[in-house]
Design a protein around this motif. Structure first.
Motif, PDB file in Angstrom:
ATOM      1  N   GLN A 135     126.572  81.386 -63.835  1.00  0.00           N
ATOM      2  CA  GLN A 135     125.465  82.140 -63.643  1.00  0.00           C
ATOM      3  C   GLN A 135     124.266  82.160 -64.903  1.00  0.00           C
ATOM      4  O   GLN A 135     123.294  82.234 -64.836  1.00  0.00           O
ATOM      5  CB  GLN A 135     126.015  83.629 -63.783  1.00  0.00           C
ATOM      6  N   ILE A 136     124.863  81.796 -66.064  1.00  0.00           N
ATOM      7  CA  ILE A 136     124.210  81.697 -67.218  1.00  0.00           C
ATOM      8  C   ILE A 136     122.845  80.565 -67.081  1.00  0.00           C
ATOM      9  O   ILE A 136     121.843  80.589 -67.994  1.00  0.00           O
ATOM     10  CB  ILE A 136     124.826  81.285 -68.531  1.00  0.00           C
ATOM     11  N   ILE A 137     123.043  79.585 -66.229  1.00  0.00           N
ATOM     12  CA  ILE A 137     121.978  78.669 -66.062  1.00  0.00           C
ATOM     13  C   ILE A 137     121.190  78.756 -64.726  1.00  0.00           C
ATOM     14  O   ILE A 137     120.235  78.065 -64.694  1.00  0.00           O
ATOM     15  CB  ILE A 137     122.466  77.420 -65.768  1.00  0.00           C
ATOM     16  N   GLN A 138     121.469  79.887 -63.868  1.00  0.00           N
ATOM     17  CA  GLN A 138     120.704  79.965 -62.536  1.00  0.00           C
ATOM     18  C   GLN A 138     119.296  80.272 -62.775  1.00  0.00           C
ATOM     19  O   GLN A 138     118.643  79.797 -62.023  1.00  0.00           O
ATOM     20  CB  GLN A 138     121.463  81.137 -61.941  1.00  0.00           C
ATOM     21  N   LYS A 139     118.905  81.282 -63.785  1.00  0.00           N
ATOM     22  CA  LYS A 139     117.370  81.325 -64.146  1.00  0.00           C
ATOM     23  C   LYS A 139     116.853  79.720 -64.382  1.00  0.00           C
ATOM     24  O   LYS A 139     115.443  79.703 -63.875  1.00  0.00           O
ATOM     25  CB  LYS A 139     117.526  82.286 -65.072  1.00  0.00           C
ATOM     26  N   HIS A 140     117.564  79.137 -65.128  1.00  0.00           N
ATOM     27  CA  HIS A 140     116.620  77.829 -65.634  1.00  0.00           C
ATOM     28  C   HIS A 140     116.751  76.889 -64.164  1.00  0.00           C
ATOM     29  O   HIS A 140     115.786  76.199 -64.102  1.00  0.00           O
ATOM     30  CB  HIS A 140     117.487  77.376 -66.824  1.00  0.00           C
ATOM     31  N   THR A 141     117.759  76.852 -63.594  1.00  0.00           N
ATOM     32  CA  THR A 141     117.837  76.210 -62.384  1.00  0.00           C
ATOM     33  C   THR A 141     116.727  76.485 -61.296  1.00  0.00           C
ATOM     34  O   THR A 141     116.048  75.531 -60.880  1.00  0.00           O
ATOM     35  CB  THR A 141     119.260  76.292 -61.697  1.00  0.00           C
ATOM     36  N   SER A 142     116.474  77.645 -61.097  1.00  0.00           N
ATOM     37  CA  SER A 142     115.437  77.900 -60.374  1.00  0.00           C
ATOM     38  C   SER A 142     114.084  77.746 -60.909  1.00  0.00           C
ATOM     39  O   SER A 142     113.140  77.120 -60.240  1.00  0.00           O
ATOM     40  CB  SER A 142     115.428  79.483 -59.991  1.00  0.00           C
ATOM     41  N   ALA A 143     113.851  77.983 -62.115  1.00  0.00           N
ATOM     42  CA  ALA A 143     112.572  77.374 -62.806  1.00  0.00           C
ATOM     43  C   ALA A 143     112.489  76.020 -62.525  1.00  0.00           C
ATOM     44  O   ALA A 143     111.275  75.276 -62.383  1.00  0.00           O
ATOM     45  CB  ALA A 143     112.628  77.833 -64.093  1.00  0.00           C
ATOM     46  N   LEU A 144     113.634  75.259 -62.641  1.00  0.00           N
ATOM     47  CA  LEU A 144     113.487  73.688 -62.613  1.00  0.00           C
ATOM     48  C   LEU A 144     113.066  73.089 -61.110  1.00  0.00           C
ATOM     49  O   LEU A 144     112.265  72.306 -61.074  1.00  0.00           O
ATOM     50  CB  LEU A 144     114.830  72.988 -63.148  1.00  0.00           C
ATOM     51  N   ILE A 145     113.739  73.737 -60.159  1.00  0.00           N
ATOM     52  CA  ILE A 145     113.458  73.484 -58.940  1.00  0.00           C
ATOM     53  C   ILE A 145     111.893  73.681 -58.632  1.00  0.00           C
ATOM     54  O   ILE A 145     111.367  73.034 -57.811  1.00  0.00           O
ATOM     55  CB  ILE A 145     114.388  74.312 -57.846  1.00  0.00           C
ATOM     56  N   SER A 146     111.578  74.787 -59.167  1.00  0.00           N
ATOM     57  CA  SER A 146     109.992  75.218 -59.131  1.00  0.00           C
ATOM     58  C   SER A 146     108.901  74.194 -59.706  1.00  0.00           C
ATOM     59  O   SER A 146     108.159  73.634 -59.017  1.00  0.00           O
ATOM     60  CB  SER A 146     109.775  76.487 -59.630  1.00  0.00           C
ATOM     61  N   LEU A 147     109.264  73.539 -60.721  1.00  0.00           N
ATOM     62  CA  LEU A 147     108.682  72.597 -61.349  1.00  0.00           C
ATOM     63  C   LEU A 147     108.449  71.363 -60.533  1.00  0.00           C
ATOM     64  O   LEU A 147     107.855  70.676 -60.889  1.00  0.00           O
ATOM     65  CB  LEU A 147     109.145  72.466 -63.034  1.00  0.00           C
ATOM     66  N   LYS A 148     109.795  70.950 -60.186  1.00  0.00           N
ATOM     67  CA  LYS A 148     109.998  69.797 -59.588  1.00  0.00           C
ATOM     68  C   LYS A 148     108.969  69.631 -58.357  1.00  0.00           C
ATOM     69  O   LYS A 148     108.265  68.625 -57.906  1.00  0.00           O
ATOM     70  CB  LYS A 148     111.206  69.640 -58.856  1.00  0.00           C
ATOM     71  N   ALA A 149     108.911  71.010 -57.421  1.00  0.00           N
ATOM     72  CA  ALA A 149     108.151  70.994 -56.375  1.00  0.00           C
ATOM     73  C   ALA A 149     106.498  70.627 -57.024  1.00  0.00           C
ATOM     74  O   ALA A 149     105.928  70.260 -56.282  1.00  0.00           O
ATOM     75  CB  ALA A 149     108.200  72.417 -55.735  1.00  0.00           C
ATOM     76  N   GLU A 150     106.207  71.403 -58.058  1.00  0.00           N
ATOM     77  CA  GLU A 150     104.995  71.188 -58.581  1.00  0.00           C
ATOM     78  C   GLU A 150     104.661  69.805 -58.881  1.00  0.00           C
ATOM     79  O   GLU A 150     103.442  69.159 -58.726  1.00  0.00           O
ATOM     80  CB  GLU A 150     104.675  71.976 -59.903  1.00  0.00           C
ATOM     81  N   GLU A 151     105.750  68.997 -59.491  1.00  0.00           N
ATOM     82  CA  GLU A 151     105.682  67.634 -59.980  1.00  0.00           C
ATOM     83  C   GLU A 151     105.174  66.792 -58.768  1.00  0.00           C
ATOM     84  O   GLU A 151     104.433  65.957 -58.708  1.00  0.00           O
ATOM     85  CB  GLU A 151     106.910  67.216 -60.626  1.00  0.00           C
ATOM     86  N   GLU A 152     106.068  67.026 -57.719  1.00  0.00           N
ATOM     87  CA  GLU A 152     105.928  66.471 -56.402  1.00  0.00           C
ATOM     88  C   GLU A 152     104.386  66.476 -55.722  1.00  0.00           C
ATOM     89  O   GLU A 152     103.933  65.492 -55.391  1.00  0.00           O
ATOM     90  CB  GLU A 152     106.905  66.723 -55.334  1.00  0.00           C
ATOM     91  N   LEU A 153     103.867  67.641 -55.868  1.00  0.00           N
ATOM     92  CA  LEU A 153     102.712  67.919 -55.428  1.00  0.00           C
ATOM     93  C   LEU A 153     101.483  67.287 -56.168  1.00  0.00           C
ATOM     94  O   LEU A 153     100.706  66.620 -55.435  1.00  0.00           O
ATOM     95  CB  LEU A 153     102.243  69.369 -55.380  1.00  0.00           C
ATOM     96  N   GLU A 154     101.619  67.263 -57.517  1.00  0.00           N
ATOM     97  CA  GLU A 154     100.801  66.618 -58.489  1.00  0.00           C
ATOM     98  C   GLU A 154     100.827  65.017 -58.332  1.00  0.00           C
ATOM     99  O   GLU A 154      99.779  64.400 -58.404  1.00  0.00           O
ATOM    100  CB  GLU A 154     101.213  66.735 -60.085  1.00  0.00           C
TER     101      GLU A 154
END
Length: 626
Positions: free
Chosen positions: A220-239
């Protein structure tokens, strides 16, 4: 050029050989589309290109690594955004183009044709630079845009936080874990927890092992960071997609120049392949003309290997038709194929395997009639198929035509065949075609000797060993090789003399010889077989004992000891080995032989559990009781 000519002259094999000298699929594809030109200016330019290529081959030609980007161009034309790999191929191709331009920059003086082609090339270094700056090591570079740099920096931050917190988590919960290795399941960072302790660890179950012993949990302690990472990966792919789209558009803006570059590079590859091929087969540049004059000096068939006898042949100066005689397997057909293929090679712009100062005539049409053209589909005989081909040749031939005919008129009655062959030669001659014909017919040989615009030639053979020498001699015709060879092989002289007389006057000897035939009657004797004789069944190669002698049909019943069977066989197919009276003493009960055999067979059958034998015994017992 039709398929028949390609097949008979092995044109496709020539093209495949040439393709092995191309360095790229671009050149190979262009070679596949190559065809002989009937225009002397085009042929001369092709030959000059090959000559210039040969002069440059001592240098390193900058065509290695220039790949085929035709499929990538097609993707751009369809509006597809290119991936990193395709864009790198475009950059590599453009780099190769620049090398070719630089290579020919100082060579115009002695390779004017090839140097002029480089002027059609366009150097697009700005596109090269844009691609190389934006793509490194197969992926979009971090410096391709400010936004991509920002996104990837935040991705690194989030990944560092996840790794840091997971390491702390592992240290605290080590006793519950199956392993301390961090694994990714469904794009989530997970810890391997023992199934028995899954409720002792705070987090979300993402997966489990096949046996269910290990549970993959995202703490549970990393779930917030994992969600943020997934969002950033999507932004990276789009860019990244935006950057690739921008680069694709840059390529598209210069697509016509790139397509022309592809065509020119392919042409260079083709020309240098012709140069390499010429060097490989020790070929020379022929002199060309449209006057029907061909002079081959020490020419060789380009596809034959080993010790090939050079061909010297001339036609088109003092005579326009040549009739070649000689023994079977003496090389007459090879002469036709060599002339045809060297002519085609010249019209392709290839040098020919012959000596300098060879001349090759350029033709608008080349026709061949070589070998067995039997058509099973059309139910045509070999002769009919040849005639069908010849009819087409006669209709289409003109003064710019080369006609190569193998064994003209063969396959039918010799008198009719020879007469038809001469009539066809006359018709082709009237059309001013260049003709080379092989023949066994003396009539064609004599016609060629008498005609002022025909000449004869022969294929030599060793008169001592009777072996062909594969050497063509112009201006001579062969003797009657059949009679000479027959005499050498031991046929009596009076037979040879009689055959020579028949050739001259056809005055055959029809005297009838009375034959007396003495009829001889052959008497056949047959052994009368007796019970107990030891015999051999000839057809089956099996020994047995006669159970009963010949019946009315002369069949003999024979007992086979191996299987206990009695079979009948015609007496002519049986051979006596030992008669019964020599096998057994006087008064011996021969019937006991077969009883013993039957008993022993029955015992063996019972021992091996034969159901048939058991049923037979049961039936016998039942009969005895009743």
């Amino acid at each position: 050029m039709n398929e028949n000519i390609k097949n008979k002259l092995e044109y496709d094999r020539l093209i495949e050989h040439l393709k092995t000298y191309a360095t790229s699929s671009l050149g190979k594809m262009l070679i596949d589309t190559l065809s002989p030109s009937p225009y002397i200016k085009v042929v001369q330019k092709r030959l000059d290109e090959t000559k210039e290529a040969i002069s440059l081959l001592a240098n390193t030609i900058p065509l290695q690594g220039v790949g085929n980007i035709q499929n990538i161009i097609e993707q751009v034309e369809k509006g597809i955004v290119l991936d990193c790999s395709n864009l790198v191929q475009i950059s590599d191709f453009l780099y190769g183009v620049r090398k070719v331009i630089n290579f020919f920059a100082d060579k115009e003086a002695y390779t004017p044709i090839l140097a002029s082609y480089s002027k059609s090339l366009t150097a697009l270094k700005n596109i090269e630079d844009d691609i190389n700056q934006s793509i490194t090591k197969g992926r979009v570079d971090i410096n391709a845009s400010k936004e991509l740099k920002r996104i990837r920096r935040h991705i690194d931050i989030e990944q560092s936080k996840i790794e840091e917190k997971l390491q702390k988590f592992i240290t605290i919960n080590k006793k519950y874990l199956e392993s301390t290795i961090i694994t990714k399941r469904q794009d989530r960072f997970t810890i391997q927890v023992k199934a028995a302790y899954k409720n002792q660890v705070t987090g979300t179950q993402i997966d489990k092992s096949n046996k269910g012993n290990t549970i993959f949990i995202e703490p549970q302690i990393i779930q917030k960071h994992t969600s943020a990472l997934i969002s950033l990966k999507a932004e990276e792919e789009l860019e990244e997609y935006k950057i690739l789209a921008m680069l694709t558009e840059i390529v598209n803006s210069k697509l016509q120049e790139i397509k022309l570059n592809v065509e020119v590079i392919a042409e260079y590859d083709l020309i240098f392949a012709k140069g390499k091929y010429a060097i490989a087969i020790d070929a020379a540049m022929p002199k060309i003309n449209v006057d029907g004059y061909t002079k081959i000096i020490a020419g060789k068939h380009p596809l034959l290997e080993g010790n090939v006898i050079p061909l010297d042949l001339e036609i088109g100066d003092t005579y326009s038709a040549l009739a070649i005689t000689g023994p079977n397997a003496g090389g007459k057909t090879v002469v036709l194929k060599t002339v045809g293929l060297l002519t085609i090679m010249t019209q392709l712009g290839l040098f020919i395997p012959a000596k300098d100062n060879s001349h090759i005539a350029i033709y608008s049409k080349i026709f061949v009639d070589i070998g067995d053209n039997q058509s099973l589909e059309n139910s045509l005989s070999t002769f009919s198929s040849h005639i069908k081909n010849l009819a087409t040749i006669i209709k289409q031939a003109d003064k710019q035509t080369l006609v190569l005919l193998d064994e003209l008129g063969s396959g039918t009655d010799p008198n009719e065949g020879a007469a038809l062959a001469i009539a066809i030669l006359e018709e082709l001659y009237k059309k001013q075609t260049t003709i080379i014909v092989t023949t066994h017919y003396g009539e064609i040989k004599n016609y060629s000797k008498s005609h002022p615009d025909f000449n004869t030639a022969k294929m030599e053979f060793n008169e001592e060993t009777l072996e062909p020498l594969y050497k063509l001699v112009i201006g001579k015709s062969g003797k009657s090789n059949a009679l000479y060879i027959s005499q050498k092989m031991g046929v009596p002289n009076h037979v040879i003399e009689r055959a020579a007389g028949y050739i001259k006057d056809k005055n055959y000897n029809f005297e009838k010889i009375e034959r007396k035939v003495k009829k001889i009657e052959i008497e056949y004797t047959t052994v009368e077989f007796q019970k107990g004789d030891k015999v051999l069944l000839l057809d089956k190669n099996i020994e047995g004992i006669v159970y009963q002698g010949q019946d009315k049909e002369r069949n003999v019943a024979v007992f086979i000891e191996d299987n206990g069977e009695i079979i009948k066989e015609y007496d002519k197919r049986i051979k006596l080995i030992v008669a019964a009276d020599k096998l057994y003493p006087d008064g011996y009960d021969i019937d006991s032989l077969f009883v013993d055999f039957k008993i022993r067979k029955q015992e063996r059958d019972i021992a091996r559990g034969s159901k048939k034998a058991l049923k037979k015994i049961q039936k016998e017992i039942k009969n005895q009781k009743s």
